[in-house]
Design a protein around this motif. Sequence first.
Motif, PDB file in Angstrom:
ATOM      1  N   ILE A   1       6.323   8.474  -2.795  1.00 40.94           N
ATOM      2  CA  ILE A   1       5.475   9.674  -2.732  1.00 40.94           C
ATOM      3  C   ILE A   1       4.054   9.206  -2.459  1.00 40.94           C
ATOM      4  CG2 ILE A   1       4.674  11.745  -3.923  1.00 40.94           C
ATOM      5  CD1 ILE A   1       7.080  11.511  -5.801  1.00 40.94           C
TER       6      ILE A   1
ATOM      7  N   ARG B   1       4.162  19.148   2.170  1.00 42.19           N
ATOM      8  CA  ARG B   1       3.198  20.251   2.220  1.00 42.19           C
ATOM      9  C   ARG B   1       3.948  21.566   2.355  1.00 42.19           C
ATOM     10  NH1 ARG B   1      -2.414  19.649   4.568  1.00 42.19           N
ATOM     11  NH2 ARG B   1      -2.303  18.489   2.638  1.00 42.19           N
TER      12      ARG B   1
ATOM     13  N   TRP C   1      -6.936  -6.397  -7.852  1.00 44.71           N
ATOM     14  CA  TRP C   1      -5.978  -7.325  -7.215  1.00 44.71           C
ATOM     15  C   TRP C   1      -5.036  -7.954  -8.226  1.00 44.71           C
ATOM     16  CZ3 TRP C   1      -5.404  -6.413  -2.384  1.00 44.71           C
ATOM     17  CH2 TRP C   1      -6.480  -5.914  -1.647  1.00 44.71           C
TER      18      TRP C   1
ATOM     19  N   TRP D   1     -10.391  11.777  -2.054  1.00 42.61           N
ATOM     20  CA  TRP D   1     -10.957  11.223  -3.287  1.00 42.61           C
ATOM     21  C   TRP D   1     -12.439  10.948  -3.132  1.00 42.61           C
ATOM     22  CZ3 TRP D   1     -13.305   6.635  -2.721  1.00 42.61           C
ATOM     23  CH2 TRP D   1     -12.771   5.656  -1.894  1.00 42.61           C
TER      24      TRP D   1
ATOM     25  N   THR E   1       0.452   7.564  -5.472  1.00 45.82           N
ATOM     26  CA  THR E   1      -0.295   8.828  -5.510  1.00 45.82           C
ATOM     27  C   THR E   1      -1.774   8.649  -5.825  1.00 45.82           C
ATOM     28  OG1 THR E   1       0.649   9.023  -7.714  1.00 45.82           O
ATOM     29  CG2 THR E   1       1.605  10.412  -5.996  1.00 45.82           C
TER      30      THR E   1
ATOM     31  N   SER F   1      -3.570   4.636   1.789  1.00 46.65           N
ATOM     32  CA  SER F   1      -3.573   3.198   2.123  1.00 46.65           C
ATOM     33  C   SER F   1      -2.411   2.487   1.446  1.00 46.65           C
ATOM     34  CB  SER F   1      -4.863   2.543   1.623  1.00 46.65           C
ATOM     35  OG  SER F   1      -5.971   3.182   2.128  1.00 46.65           O
TER      36      SER F   1
ATOM     37  N   TYR G   1       2.120  -4.320  -5.771  1.00 47.39           N
ATOM     38  CA  TYR G   1       3.225  -3.639  -5.069  1.00 47.39           C
ATOM     39  C   TYR G   1       3.537  -4.369  -3.756  1.00 47.39           C
ATOM     40  CZ  TYR G   1      -0.677  -1.597  -2.434  1.00 47.39           C
ATOM     41  OH  TYR G   1      -1.810  -1.423  -1.681  1.00 47.39           O
TER      42      TYR G   1
ATOM     43  N   ARG H   1     -10.290   8.258   3.564  1.00 51.93           N
ATOM     44  CA  ARG H   1     -10.418   6.801   3.651  1.00 51.93           C
ATOM     45  C   ARG H   1      -9.533   6.289   4.785  1.00 51.93           C
ATOM     46  NH1 ARG H   1      -9.226   1.677   3.542  1.00 51.93           N
ATOM     47  NH2 ARG H   1     -10.075   0.323   1.898  1.00 51.93           N
TER      48      ARG H   1
ATOM     49  N   THR I   1      -0.093  14.763   3.217  1.00 52.57           N
ATOM     50  CA  THR I   1      -1.073  14.767   4.307  1.00 52.57           C
ATOM     51  C   THR I   1      -0.876  13.525   5.166  1.00 52.57           C
ATOM     52  OG1 THR I   1      -2.636  15.755   2.747  1.00 52.57           O
ATOM     53  CG2 THR I   1      -3.537  14.990   4.826  1.00 52.57           C
TER      54      THR I   1
ATOM     55  N   LYS J   1      -3.359   7.724 -11.197  1.00 50.07           N
ATOM     56  CA  LYS J   1      -3.009   9.128 -11.417  1.00 50.07           C
ATOM     57  C   LYS J   1      -1.659   9.201 -12.101  1.00 50.07           C
ATOM     58  CE  LYS J   1      -3.164  12.778  -8.497  1.00 50.07           C
ATOM     59  NZ  LYS J   1      -2.831  13.374  -7.202  1.00 50.07           N
TER      60      LYS J   1
ATOM     61  N   PHE K   1     -11.087   1.929  -9.066  1.00 47.93           N
ATOM     62  CA  PHE K   1      -9.654   2.231  -8.936  1.00 47.93           C
ATOM     63  C   PHE K   1      -8.868   1.680 -10.114  1.00 47.93           C
ATOM     64  CE2 PHE K   1     -11.393   1.974  -4.634  1.00 47.93           C
ATOM     65  CZ  PHE K   1     -11.072   3.241  -4.187  1.00 47.93           C
TER      66      PHE K   1
HETATM   67  P1  NAP Z   1      -4.846   7.817  -2.099  1.00 47.75           P
HETATM   68  O1  NAP Z   1      -5.603   7.401  -0.919  1.00 47.75           O
HETATM   69  O2  NAP Z   1      -5.465   8.759  -3.049  1.00 47.75           O
HETATM   70  O3  NAP Z   1      -3.480   8.397  -1.573  1.00 47.75           O
HETATM   71  C1  NAP Z   1      -2.623   9.071  -2.429  1.00 47.75           C
HETATM   72  C2  NAP Z   1      -1.492   9.639  -1.638  1.00 47.75           C
HETATM   73  O4  NAP Z   1      -0.641  10.323  -2.542  1.00 47.75           O
HETATM   74  C3  NAP Z   1      -1.962  10.673  -0.630  1.00 47.75           C
HETATM   75  O5  NAP Z   1      -1.128  10.598   0.498  1.00 47.75           O
HETATM   76  C4  NAP Z   1      -1.767  11.975  -1.392  1.00 47.75           C
HETATM   77  O6  NAP Z   1      -1.612  13.097  -0.548  1.00 47.75           O
HETATM   78  C5  NAP Z   1      -0.498  11.674  -2.126  1.00 47.75           C
HETATM   79  N1  NAP Z   1      -0.328  12.518  -3.287  1.00 47.75           N
HETATM   80  C6  NAP Z   1      -1.095  12.518  -4.401  1.00 47.75           C
HETATM   81  N2  NAP Z   1      -0.645  13.445  -5.257  1.00 47.75           N
HETATM   82  C7  NAP Z   1       0.423  14.044  -4.668  1.00 47.75           C
HETATM   83  C8  NAP Z   1       1.293  15.084  -5.052  1.00 47.75           C
HETATM   84  N3  NAP Z   1       1.151  15.699  -6.213  1.00 47.75           N
HETATM   85  N4  NAP Z   1       2.265  15.443  -4.174  1.00 47.75           N
HETATM   86  C9  NAP Z   1       2.401  14.824  -2.995  1.00 47.75           C
HETATM   87  N5  NAP Z   1       1.598  13.822  -2.573  1.00 47.75           N
HETATM   88  C10 NAP Z   1       0.626  13.439  -3.404  1.00 47.75           C
HETATM   89  O7  NAP Z   1      -4.406   6.557  -2.971  1.00 47.75           O
HETATM   90  P2  NAP Z   1      -4.053   5.096  -2.468  1.00 47.75           P
HETATM   91  O8  NAP Z   1      -3.208   5.121  -1.257  1.00 47.75           O
HETATM   92  O9  NAP Z   1      -3.557   4.364  -3.650  1.00 47.75           O
HETATM   93  O10 NAP Z   1      -5.429   4.506  -2.053  1.00 47.75           O
HETATM   94  C11 NAP Z   1      -6.544   4.613  -2.912  1.00 47.75           C
HETATM   95  C12 NAP Z   1      -7.653   3.728  -2.377  1.00 47.75           C
HETATM   96  O11 NAP Z   1      -7.414   2.390  -2.744  1.00 47.75           O
HETATM   97  C13 NAP Z   1      -7.729   3.691  -0.885  1.00 47.75           C
HETATM   98  O12 NAP Z   1      -8.344   4.799  -0.330  1.00 47.75           O
HETATM   99  C14 NAP Z   1      -8.492   2.421  -0.678  1.00 47.75           C
HETATM  100  O13 NAP Z   1      -9.856   2.602  -0.882  1.00 47.75           O
HETATM  101  C15 NAP Z   1      -7.910   1.545  -1.771  1.00 47.75           C
HETATM  102  N6  NAP Z   1      -6.826   0.717  -1.205  1.00 47.75           N
HETATM  103  C16 NAP Z   1      -7.207  -0.298  -0.400  1.00 47.75           C
HETATM  104  C17 NAP Z   1      -6.258  -1.091   0.153  1.00 47.75           C
HETATM  105  C18 NAP Z   1      -6.694  -2.194   1.038  1.00 47.75           C
HETATM  106  O14 NAP Z   1      -6.059  -2.492   1.975  1.00 47.75           O
HETATM  107  N7  NAP Z   1      -7.825  -2.845   0.796  1.00 47.75           N
HETATM  108  C19 NAP Z   1      -4.920  -0.870  -0.075  1.00 47.75           C
HETATM  109  C20 NAP Z   1      -4.561   0.181  -0.904  1.00 47.75           C
HETATM  110  C21 NAP Z   1      -5.525   0.975  -1.461  1.00 47.75           C
HETATM  111  P3  NAP Z   1      -2.905  13.937  -0.115  1.00 47.75           P
HETATM  112  O15 NAP Z   1      -3.600  13.108   0.901  1.00 47.75           O
HETATM  113  O16 NAP Z   1      -2.347  15.199   0.393  1.00 47.75           O
HETATM  114  O17 NAP Z   1      -3.729  14.132  -1.349  1.00 47.75           O
END
Ligand code: NAP
Length: 862
Positions: free
Chosen positions: A182, A350, A45, A492, A378, A186, A50, A328, A208, A147, A143
């Motif tokens: 991109i 995709r 946090w 993930w 990402t 979440s 962002y 998730r 996706t 990436k 986290f």
């Molecule tokens: P994420 O769930 O891993 O999502 C990454 C996104 O980037 C996906 O849509 C992925 O597509 C896309 N992506 C990654 N590499 C790519 C590439 N080379 N080309 C095109 N698209 C690409 O990451 P996140 O959204 O940061 O979330 C991570 C975790 O943090 C969440 O699952 C959650 O547990 C936590 N989070 C929680 C909150 C909350 O409200 N408490 C808020 C934010 C995050 P693909 O699906 O196709 O891989």
Amino acid sequence: MTNRDVDAVIVGAGFSGLYATHRLRNVQGLTVQCFEAGEGPGGVWYWNKYPGARCDFESIYYSYTFDEALQREWRWTERFAAQPEILAYLNHVADRFDLRRSFRFNTRVTSAVWNEETNRWTVRSDDGSVTTARFFINAAGAFSVFKKNDFPGQDDFHGTVLHTSQWPAEGVDLTGKRVAVIGTGSTGIQVIQTIAPQVGELTVFQRTPNFACPLGNRPLTDEDFAQAVADFSRNRQESRNSIAGAPYPRAVRSALMDTPEERRKVYDEFYNGGGFRMITSSYYDLIFNPVANATAADFIREQIRERVHDPKLAELLCPNDHPYGVKRATFEINYFEAFNLPHVHLVDARTTPIVRITEKGIATTDHEYEFDVIVLATGFDVGAGALARMGVIGRGGRKLTDHWAHGQRAYLGMATHGFPNLFHINGPQSAAALFNNPLAIEDSVDFVGDLIGYLDSHGHTAAEVTDLAEDRYNELVREVADATLFPTATTWYMGDNIPGKPRTPLSLFTGAPMYRAICAEVETTGYAGFSFDGENRPLSSLIKLDGSAVFFLAGLQNMGAKPLEDCTLEEARAAMESFKLMQLPVADDVSIVDARYPIDGGHRKVRLYRPPIEGPLPVVVFYHGGGWIGGSLDLYDEPCATLARRVGAVVVSPDYRLAPEHPFPAATDDAVAAVRWAADHITEFGGDPERIAVAGESAGANLAAVVALRLRDEGGPQLRAQVLITPPVDFLADTESRRQFPHGPIISMELAMRMASLYLGDPANAVSPHASPARAEDLSGLPSALVVTMEIDPTRDEAENYAQALATAGVPTVCRRIDRLCHTAFELSGAIPRAAEIHTAIAEFLTPLLSAQRAATEPALG
Ligand code: NAP
């Protein structure tokens, strides 16, 4: 920078590090040195500033519970707090518990090496300091490593590239700008819905689409807050014992039990209820039954189509390549409506993947797009990514990165073999991915704190998980994953989002209550699976248990099902019947007919199962289980039909009288009467009366053993064999397995004793060989026996002792112990695929014994 020697080094100042510091320093009185790369507390946090960053668990649940006053005094302003408020809360916690003085902020740990001579960790950090400590606590979170370098050309871009987790504290003015986002996880969803109204042009690159559901945010009213405070204790208790760690309604029905109209009502309620309710509270089978899951997925796709005006765009936003809930869960506030704005565009990354970042913007396989700002949402190298980068070296100079070369793993998500006194707070393979994190963190820290206390109070220096325990836990995590739909998606959760990362489940997918039960069992059995200064503790039962059985038991807990021993008679009977939902479909080529057989003073039902084979067929009279107080013909349709097919026999399943209405010896009289009826009438059903075996499971196996004794002594008919699956054979047995597995699973000793007393009526009956066949003075002349036991079952040893006694008495006997299964596995074929091994054992045993060629008197087995 001064060097220090402390009890514990803690890395991270998020929810985990702050509570670990409080617990170890303020509560246990240890000396601690904490490191944090950020300039203040907050962890995830702190870094994720962002636009739109916000929690997706209600904040009154997504907060600490260890201090009641803290919970009461912190007044959340929204149902789902935004990042600044959560950061302020964590700063408040740091001040309130005087935690800052233990931290070195702006400092990264660069290496941690276990010294085998001193039994201490040597921890170096980028401020040049060296800290030695007995314990090294990884509270860096899952986290913390974002990436990087997904796309070549990032440095060529003339505009600004920002990863969401590196957002500048002062913010970025996006007004009127051409912005690319991109990623639509979440994070991406939160960014997109927040900046859409501000920017000049917004282009979303989606690989996706996600099943995003409404978050349901609103200001938290005084009434909400007063209610939360009033219910604080109840909520805390209920949260910890519910699937996701929040007191949401429990899903207690299968999606397939309801009509489409009923389902729509349920989905409407929970989709609009906000937060995780759609997945936790609608139906229990969404995460393991693809047909059930499709009903929820269809519902959410319908919502997307209703909310997005352009049908083509709506289709692109509809997820189609994975089940609902196994990536998730994501939540949104007018996310789909953002795509109705004329300046918001969607690129399907995709079909036209991103090739590179250029000077002007982003080049896909078919177009170059121009931008001022590119936002990378990402994701992260989830798991213990940060720790893997810290240069951790354990016993024998082994690098943690080498240990994890085939996938990150940790016993209970907390301990790694070869790395003594290194504890992860919700490390890889904990249950935290599906568990409200502050609560999961408190549980994990408390476990580690207790373990440290245990070490000290028992005079041990170091704790390390054994190789065996780490391997078995890792296998358990995989088996549980295989019982679900999680491995069917690229996520993930499975380590899929990082190219080259080995595919392995990074979470235990049971839900919180089972994970907590496993940890509690490890703790109460003296830290099973750990080694203390080289002294290894054996594995605990839940960790040994087959993952499918663990997942089944977790399902019962998640539903809030009462343990059978806490049920009334009627509840217990109904609970046993509900196991039918966990069976494979009844083989449809087996014909099933009902008939009646005479008992003293009347008749009872008997059900016959005949496979599609030319007769006459051998006959197996099978007695159902249910502790003599429950169970039914209906419940055993599937096991009996399968038995009929596997053995090629007519299976005769009698409905015998149950206790307490009809105590001992009513059931045994009926069981004997059923065989006599079969001998007289089975030719009418295509059976051969010269080839009869008896079989049963649990209480039914007890009856089968008693029937074998009584028919020997009471003039037949003569049996060819007896098959006893997990038979209780001695009500007064005092065995190791009873002591080892007093809580079952499923059959606890308390339940067994209660059922026994209802069945026996007069406790003196316990010594009768017709109740406790193991107490018969003479076991000779009994039919050949197969005794099947389950490794993790209190009845195991009395059954195996009985098999030994039969063999000693000259009865050809086979005893098969099925490892890692528990009582009642036989009737849970849909939930526990290895139940098929029981049928295989029976078929291998009975087929030669019941063959037409073999004379009844011929000894079957040597
Ligand atoms: P994420 O769930 O891993 O999502 C990454 C996104 O980037 C996906 O849509 C992925 O597509 C896309 N992506 C990654 N590499 C790519 C590439 N080379 N080309 C095109 N698209 C690409 O990451 P996140 O959204 O940061 O979330 C991570 C975790 O943090 C969440 O699952 C959650 O547990 C936590 N989070 C929680 C909150 C909350 O409200 N408490 C808020 C934010 C995050 P693909 O699906 O196709 O891989």
